[in-house]
Scaffold this active site. Structure first.
Site, PDB file in Angstrom:
ATOM      1  N   GLU A 115      16.136 -13.464  -1.472  1.00 37.84           N
ATOM      2  CA  GLU A 115      15.894 -12.523  -0.362  1.00 37.84           C
ATOM      3  C   GLU A 115      14.415 -12.435  -0.008  1.00 37.84           C
ATOM      4  OE1 GLU A 115      18.762 -11.456   1.041  1.00 37.84           O
ATOM      5  OE2 GLU A 115      19.537 -12.700  -0.589  1.00 37.84           O
ATOM      6  N   ARG A 153      -0.719 -34.595  11.063  1.00 38.62           N
ATOM      7  CA  ARG A 153      -0.936 -35.484  12.216  1.00 38.62           C
ATOM      8  C   ARG A 153      -2.058 -35.014  13.139  1.00 38.62           C
ATOM      9  NH1 ARG A 153       1.570 -35.490  16.415  1.00 38.62           N
ATOM     10  NH2 ARG A 153       2.557 -37.520  16.353  1.00 38.62           N
TER      11      ARG A 153
HETATM   12  N1  4GX Z   1      10.375 -19.894   8.519  1.00 41.45           N
HETATM   13  N2  4GX Z   1      13.203 -18.542   5.037  1.00 41.45           N
HETATM   14  C1  4GX Z   1      11.936 -17.988   3.001  1.00 41.45           C
HETATM   15  C2  4GX Z   1      12.808 -16.295   1.468  1.00 41.45           C
HETATM   16  C3  4GX Z   1      11.702 -15.375   1.823  1.00 41.45           C
HETATM   17  C4  4GX Z   1      11.884 -14.234   2.596  1.00 41.45           C
HETATM   18  C5  4GX Z   1      10.813 -13.412   2.859  1.00 41.45           C
HETATM   19  C6  4GX Z   1       9.448 -14.896   1.626  1.00 41.45           C
HETATM   20  C7  4GX Z   1       9.598 -13.742   2.352  1.00 41.45           C
HETATM   21  C8  4GX Z   1      11.820 -19.250   6.999  1.00 41.45           C
HETATM   22  C9  4GX Z   1      11.615 -19.476   8.367  1.00 41.45           C
HETATM   23  C10 4GX Z   1      13.059 -18.752   6.394  1.00 41.45           C
HETATM   24  C11 4GX Z   1      14.354 -17.801   4.548  1.00 41.45           C
HETATM   25  C12 4GX Z   1      12.322 -19.047   3.975  1.00 41.45           C
HETATM   26  C13 4GX Z   1      13.941 -16.743   3.560  1.00 41.45           C
HETATM   27  N3  4GX Z   1      10.472 -15.699   1.345  1.00 41.45           N
HETATM   28  N4  4GX Z   1      10.680 -19.549   6.394  1.00 41.45           N
HETATM   29  N5  4GX Z   1      13.123 -17.298   2.491  1.00 41.45           N
HETATM   30  N6  4GX Z   1      12.502 -19.292   9.359  1.00 41.45           N
HETATM   31  O1  4GX Z   1      13.986 -18.488   7.116  1.00 41.45           O
HETATM   32  O2  4GX Z   1       9.797 -19.932   7.314  1.00 41.45           O
END
Ligand code: 4GX
Length: 261
Positions: A115, A153
């Site tokens: 989460e 890039r």
């Molecule tokens: N762009 N996710 C990270 C877990 C999480 C939640 C809150 C840190 C804070 C996402 C996106 C993304 C899902 C990666 C939740 N980690 N990350 N994860 N869209 O959806 O970067």
């Protein structure tokens, strides 16, 4: 550029570091890439990285201690780096952000799972929070790869052609013009004549027009927020007049029919 990725799945990055432009940039020492396994910074014997949320509810949260240990280790390795958390709550990544990040000495990319991460990590240890788009991933790893790919890039010497990044989509605020390669006729469809003419000025004009019209049809939002050049504006006006002409002629040709009714 020094990329340090913090993740509980470092193996996900092995094929990423090996292929394409990123792989070549590493081989040519244009970028340096490494991963730190957050699990290695867990202090208990089972190396646990997640725990149940205070307040209850489903899902798990990344424990702060292993993450803090990993981030501090990355900062020792790369003291001038900017530390970025990949998260849906971040500012949405775009070409301008890729350009901006390419100017840093290093980027420490923190990949969360479950989460998310304990809120107390963000305050002291995170400089920036980035989302790659408004959809939910199962972890930050793919988002980190997207950022690394787009930033790499932008670093001089990582692309084949000398100025290939300047010709990219978005670098001028427009989509790219259409592209064609051999054969000259494919399934009955020919390459536009002008591209075979060898007339560089005419080809340049055709490409500008192609870029403006593709942007108008596929991404009008990009045109609305862009400061257009004189030539781009002229292209829009030319097609505007053509469309007006079609509409005017339509009304003229159908007036007789209408008046009969
Ligand atoms: N762009 N996710 C990270 C877990 C999480 C939640 C809150 C840190 C804070 C996402 C996106 C993304 C899902 C990666 C939740 N980690 N990350 N994860 N869209 O959806 O970067």
């Amino acid at each position: 550029m020094n990329f340090v990725v913090l993740t509980i799945f470092p193996e996900m990055f092995d094929p990423f570091w090996e292929h394409g432009i990123v792989g070549r940039a590493i081989d040519h020492h244009k970028i340096f890439a490494s991963t730190l396994n957050i699990r290695d910074f867990a202090e208990d014997k089972h190396q646990v990285t997640d725990d149940r949320p205070y307040g209850g509810g489903s899902g798990m949260v990344m424990k702060p201690e292993p993450l803090a240990g990993a981030i501090r280790a990355a900062k020792r390795k790369c003291p001038d780096a900017k530390t970025i958390l990949l998260s849906p709550q971040g500012r949405v990544f775009d070409q301008a952000a890729a350009n901006e990040l390419a100017a840093f000495e290093g980027l420490i990319l923190v990949c969360g799972r479950y989460e998310g991460v304990d809120e107390r990590i963000s305050h002291e240890l995170i400089d920036d929070e980035i989302s790659i788009g408004d959809y939910v991933l199962t972890g930050g790893e793919l988002a980190a790869m997207v950022v690394i790919d787009a930033v790499t890039r932008q670093i001089p010497g990582t692309l084949g052609g000398e100025d290939a990044a300047e010709k990219d989509s978005f670098s001028n605020g427009l989509l790219e013009h259409a592209h064609y390669t051999r054969p000259q006729v494919f399934e009955g469809r020919s390459v536009p004549e002008v591209l075979l003419s060898g007339h560089h000025g005419a080809i340049e004009n055709w490409r500008l027009e192609s870029a403006v019209l593709r942007t108008l049809l596929k991404r009008p939002d990009l045109l609305e927020s862009k400061l257009l050049s004189e030539r781009e504006l002229d292209t829009l006006k030319k097609w505007y007049r053509r469309i007006e002409e079609i509409i005017k002629n339509y009304h003229r040709d159908h007036r007789a029919h209408r008046e009969k009714k």
